[in-house]
Design an enzyme around this catalytic site. Structure first.
Site, PDB file in Angstrom:
ATOM      1  N   LYS A 170       0.857  -1.194   0.000  1.00  0.00           N
ATOM      2  CA  LYS A 170       0.000   0.000   0.000  1.00  0.00           C
ATOM      3  C   LYS A 170       0.892   1.243   0.000  1.00  0.00           C
ATOM      4  O   LYS A 170       1.477   1.600   1.008  1.00  0.00           O
ATOM      5  CB  LYS A 170      -0.908   0.040   1.238  1.00  0.00           C
ATOM      6  CG  LYS A 170      -2.045   1.032   1.028  1.00  0.00           C
ATOM      7  CD  LYS A 170      -2.453   1.765   2.280  1.00  0.00           C
ATOM      8  CE  LYS A 170      -1.615   2.963   2.597  1.00  0.00           C
ATOM      9  NZ  LYS A 170      -1.745   4.097   1.674  1.00  0.00           N
ATOM     10  N   GLY A 221       7.359   5.679   7.739  1.00  0.00           N
ATOM     11  CA  GLY A 221       6.506   6.862   7.791  1.00  0.00           C
ATOM     12  C   GLY A 221       6.604   7.528   9.144  1.00  0.00           C
ATOM     13  O   GLY A 221       7.632   7.443   9.828  1.00  0.00           O
ATOM     14  N   SER A 222       5.515   8.151   9.561  1.00  0.00           N
ATOM     15  CA  SER A 222       5.575   8.967  10.770  1.00  0.00           C
ATOM     16  C   SER A 222       5.500   8.112  12.042  1.00  0.00           C
ATOM     17  O   SER A 222       4.942   7.007  12.033  1.00  0.00           O
ATOM     18  CB  SER A 222       4.431   9.980  10.771  1.00  0.00           C
ATOM     19  OG  SER A 222       3.197   9.311  10.912  1.00  0.00           O
ATOM     20  N   THR A 223       6.025   8.655  13.122  1.00  0.00           N
ATOM     21  CA  THR A 223       6.020   7.920  14.394  1.00  0.00           C
ATOM     22  C   THR A 223       4.592   7.670  14.903  1.00  0.00           C
ATOM     23  O   THR A 223       4.300   6.543  15.328  1.00  0.00           O
ATOM     24  CB  THR A 223       6.885   8.667  15.430  1.00  0.00           C
ATOM     25  OG1 THR A 223       8.226   8.723  14.918  1.00  0.00           O
ATOM     26  CG2 THR A 223       6.912   7.949  16.772  1.00  0.00           C
ATOM     27  N   THR A 225       1.845   7.160  13.241  1.00  0.00           N
ATOM     28  CA  THR A 225       1.275   6.042  12.476  1.00  0.00           C
ATOM     29  C   THR A 225       1.946   4.733  12.889  1.00  0.00           C
ATOM     30  O   THR A 225       1.279   3.704  13.042  1.00  0.00           O
ATOM     31  CB  THR A 225       1.422   6.284  10.950  1.00  0.00           C
ATOM     32  OG1 THR A 225       0.784   7.521  10.630  1.00  0.00           O
ATOM     33  CG2 THR A 225       0.779   5.179  10.148  1.00  0.00           C
ATOM     34  N   GLY A 226       3.244   4.775  13.099  1.00  0.00           N
ATOM     35  CA  GLY A 226       3.964   3.579  13.555  1.00  0.00           C
ATOM     36  C   GLY A 226       3.415   3.068  14.882  1.00  0.00           C
ATOM     37  O   GLY A 226       3.253   1.865  15.083  1.00  0.00           O
ATOM     38  N   GLU A 243      10.149   1.886  10.408  1.00  0.00           N
ATOM     39  CA  GLU A 243      11.207   2.888  10.189  1.00  0.00           C
ATOM     40  C   GLU A 243      10.507   4.244  10.234  1.00  0.00           C
ATOM     41  O   GLU A 243       9.785   4.595   9.307  1.00  0.00           O
ATOM     42  CB  GLU A 243      11.869   2.614   8.845  1.00  0.00           C
ATOM     43  CG  GLU A 243      13.294   3.095   8.799  1.00  0.00           C
ATOM     44  CD  GLU A 243      13.358   4.490   8.267  1.00  0.00           C
ATOM     45  OE1 GLU A 243      13.255   5.422   9.095  1.00  0.00           O
ATOM     46  OE2 GLU A 243      13.495   4.645   7.048  1.00  0.00           O
ATOM     47  N   CYS A 277      14.198  10.580   5.847  1.00  0.00           N
ATOM     48  CA  CYS A 277      14.103  10.238   7.270  1.00  0.00           C
ATOM     49  C   CYS A 277      15.431  10.477   7.980  1.00  0.00           C
ATOM     50  O   CYS A 277      15.465  11.035   9.068  1.00  0.00           O
ATOM     51  CB  CYS A 277      13.613   8.817   7.452  1.00  0.00           C
ATOM     52  SG  CYS A 277      14.487   7.617   6.452  1.00  0.00           S
ATOM     53  N   GLU A 374      10.837  17.240  14.179  1.00  0.00           N
ATOM     54  CA  GLU A 374      11.306  16.887  12.837  1.00  0.00           C
ATOM     55  C   GLU A 374      10.662  17.816  11.810  1.00  0.00           C
ATOM     56  O   GLU A 374       9.446  17.813  11.652  1.00  0.00           O
ATOM     57  CB  GLU A 374      10.928  15.437  12.522  1.00  0.00           C
ATOM     58  CG  GLU A 374      11.415  15.003  11.157  1.00  0.00           C
ATOM     59  CD  GLU A 374      11.016  13.584  10.786  1.00  0.00           C
ATOM     60  OE1 GLU A 374       9.973  13.116  11.258  1.00  0.00           O
ATOM     61  OE2 GLU A 374      11.763  12.968  10.013  1.00  0.00           O
TER      62      GLU A 374
END
Ligand code: NDP
Length: 471
Positions: A170, A221-223, A225-226, A243, A277, A374
């Site tokens: 995706k 992606g973003s933290t 979402t992680g 990551e 990143c 960030e």
């Protein structure tokens, strides 16, 4: 506006079940194509196809898996011009950088093809033979971001296939087309169902992370979402490689020859317009060399040609999307309000497109948002320090821990400082250099797990100890 391609389920091109959605060209700020949108039911179909394919694909001989990846790399090369153009159209980066991304995607695929899955002999005695083997996990869900869309899809998909897994991909809804093309190419090589792709905003990623028949999620992606993915993965204990964001610090040691390093610092801070990143995102410079370093970086910034990535001579493209542009502008404005000096750039360009010139901000320190958060865009804060201990403390005073670097003429001194950085990678006289053979991953809030090299490959496998009794 063109309506581009289809999704792929079980080796077949399939129409998305929902209304297609527009995808912007960041250089114009306007939609250039419509992307098919999958339904949650199509996510189920893609996972079912991957699960069915796994039954046989997991037993594919190693040599065949390697040969498949080499054929895929050849197809990437054969379609390099189209892929690079698509990357520039959807992502915004200058065409030369997109061409590098495509070249690296092919190279990474070949390197991954040639990696071996090791068998470790744990014990070979009169009593027993114990060997540690690695088996594929099953269905891997790959969720990718918008900054290096093709490269990161390759980072996820190739080790999964190399180790005999099947995949549902995706891509980011902001940059779906290069991955759609990649999956079309991979489908020319692998059996039906081994690689599937579902595109769509919002719910599609979530439908994957809570899916009970996906065995692993690899996410970049973003933290936040992680974190969401990690929570959702608990129900069936999905394996995870995450990551996430970084806020990489870089320390220039006192007395360093700045002429030798200024170019390297500029390039690695503004790589992909800072949307990387592991880009250099905070620069710590000794107070005696502070003004000189600032002046050198401003000079390099002034040499950049900002414009559409498809235009000849452009070296600096737009920010990929409006939300990111607004965040960068907000952080720079906040730094200015806190007394920061914007030495160059500092204003979004008027007119179409999401252009923000390379921006250098001096007179700020930890505690200012541009330093602490960030920025993921073209704005670099430069922070003065008086002792190396102080610089180290400021560098480590952050929730993120992806990469970090130390620049200096004395390598042993630089090594002593670099090893004290709280980061997954510590570079000396370089930054943001990721390589297919070097394990890469974040510490602290920057991620879980490792990508690349043998260590990265094994994250797509389940260890199985085989113990043969000789008693
Ligand atoms: P997100 O983390 O929101 O999106 C990345 C991917 O995850 C996209 O494919 C997205 O799909 C998908 N996604 C979003 N929410 C979920 C969810 N709840 N469950 C599963 N999948 C989901 O990143 P953004 O694009 O919003 O960027 C925001 C910030 O992330 C940036 O400012 C930057 O700091 C950081 N970032 C870091 C990157 C890195 O390389 N480490 C790359 C890009 C961003 P969809 O597009 O359909 O929403």
């Amino acid at each position: 506006m063109q309506t581009v391609s289809t999704i792929f389920i079980n080796g077949q091109p399939v129409e998305g079940g929902r209304e297609p959605f527009p995808v912007n060209n960041p250089a114009t700020g306007e939609a250039f194509a419509q992307c098919p949108a999958a339904t949650p039911e199509q996510v189920d179909e893609a996972v079912a196809a991957a699960q069915a394919a796994f039954k046989t694909f997991q037993h594919t001989p190693d040599a065949e898996l390697k040969a498949m990846l080499h054929r895929i790399a050849d197809l990437i090369d054969a379609n390099a011009d189209e892929l690079a153009r698509v990357v520039t159209l959807e992502q915004g980066k200058p065409l030369a950088l997109a061409q590098m991304e495509v070249g690296a995607a092919a190279g990474w695929t070949r390197y991954t093809a040639d990696l071996d899955v090791p068998v470790k002999v744990i014990e070979d005695s009169e009593t027993r033979l114990a060997e540690l083997h690695h088996k594929p996990l099953g269905v891997v869900g790959s969720i990718t971001p918008w900054n290096w869309p093709l490269m990161i899809a390759v980072w996820h998909i190739m080790p999964a296939i190399r180790t005999g897994n099947t995949v549902v991909s995706k891509p980011s809804s902001l940059t779906p087309f290069s991955t759609l093309k990649l999956v079309e190419l991979i489908n020319q090589v692998v059996p039906a169902g081994v690689i599937n792709i579902v595109t769509g905003e919002g719910g599609i990623g979530r439908a994957m992370t809570s899916h009970q028949d996906i065995n692993k999620i690899v996410f970049t992606g973003s933290t936040p979402t992680g974190q969401d993915i990690m929570r959702k993965s608990a129900d069936n204990l999905k394996r995870l490689t995450l990551e996430l964001g970084g806020n990489d610090a870089s320390i220039v040691l006192p007395g360093t020859d700045l002429d030798k390093i200024a170019q390297g610092i500029f390039q690695t801070a503004f790589l992909n317009m800072g949307q990387t990143c592991a880009a250099l995102k905070r620069l710590y410079v000794h107070e005696d060399q502070y003004d000189e370093m600032c002046a050198k970086l401003v000079e390099l910034a002034s040499e950049q040609v900002v414009g559409s990535g498809l235009e000849e001579g452009v070296t600096f493209g737009p920010v990929q999307n409006k939300a990111q542009l607004d965040l960068v502008a907000e952080l720079v404005d906040d730094a200015r309000a806190q007394g920061g000096r914007v030495l160059c750039g500092g204003e979004a360009q008027q007119g179409n497109g999401f252009f923000y010139p390379p921006t250098i901000v001096a007179g700020v320190s930890n505690g200012v948002r541009l330093v602490d958060e960030e920025q993921f865009g073209p704005a670099l804060p430069i922070i003065a320090y008086s002792t190396v201990e102080e610089a180290l403390a400021m560098a480590n005073d952050n929730v993120n821990g992806l990469g970090g670097s130390v620049w200096g003429d004395d390598i042993e001194q630089a090594r002593a400082v670099a090893t004290r950085l709280e980061s997954g990678t510590a570079w000396i006289n370089n930054h943001a250099e990721v390589l297919p053979h070097c394990p890469f991953g974040g510490s602290k809030m920057s991620g879980v797990g490792i990508e690349f090299g043998e260590e990265g490959l094994l994250e797509y496998t389940q260890p199985q100890l085989l113990s043969i009794s000789r008693g």
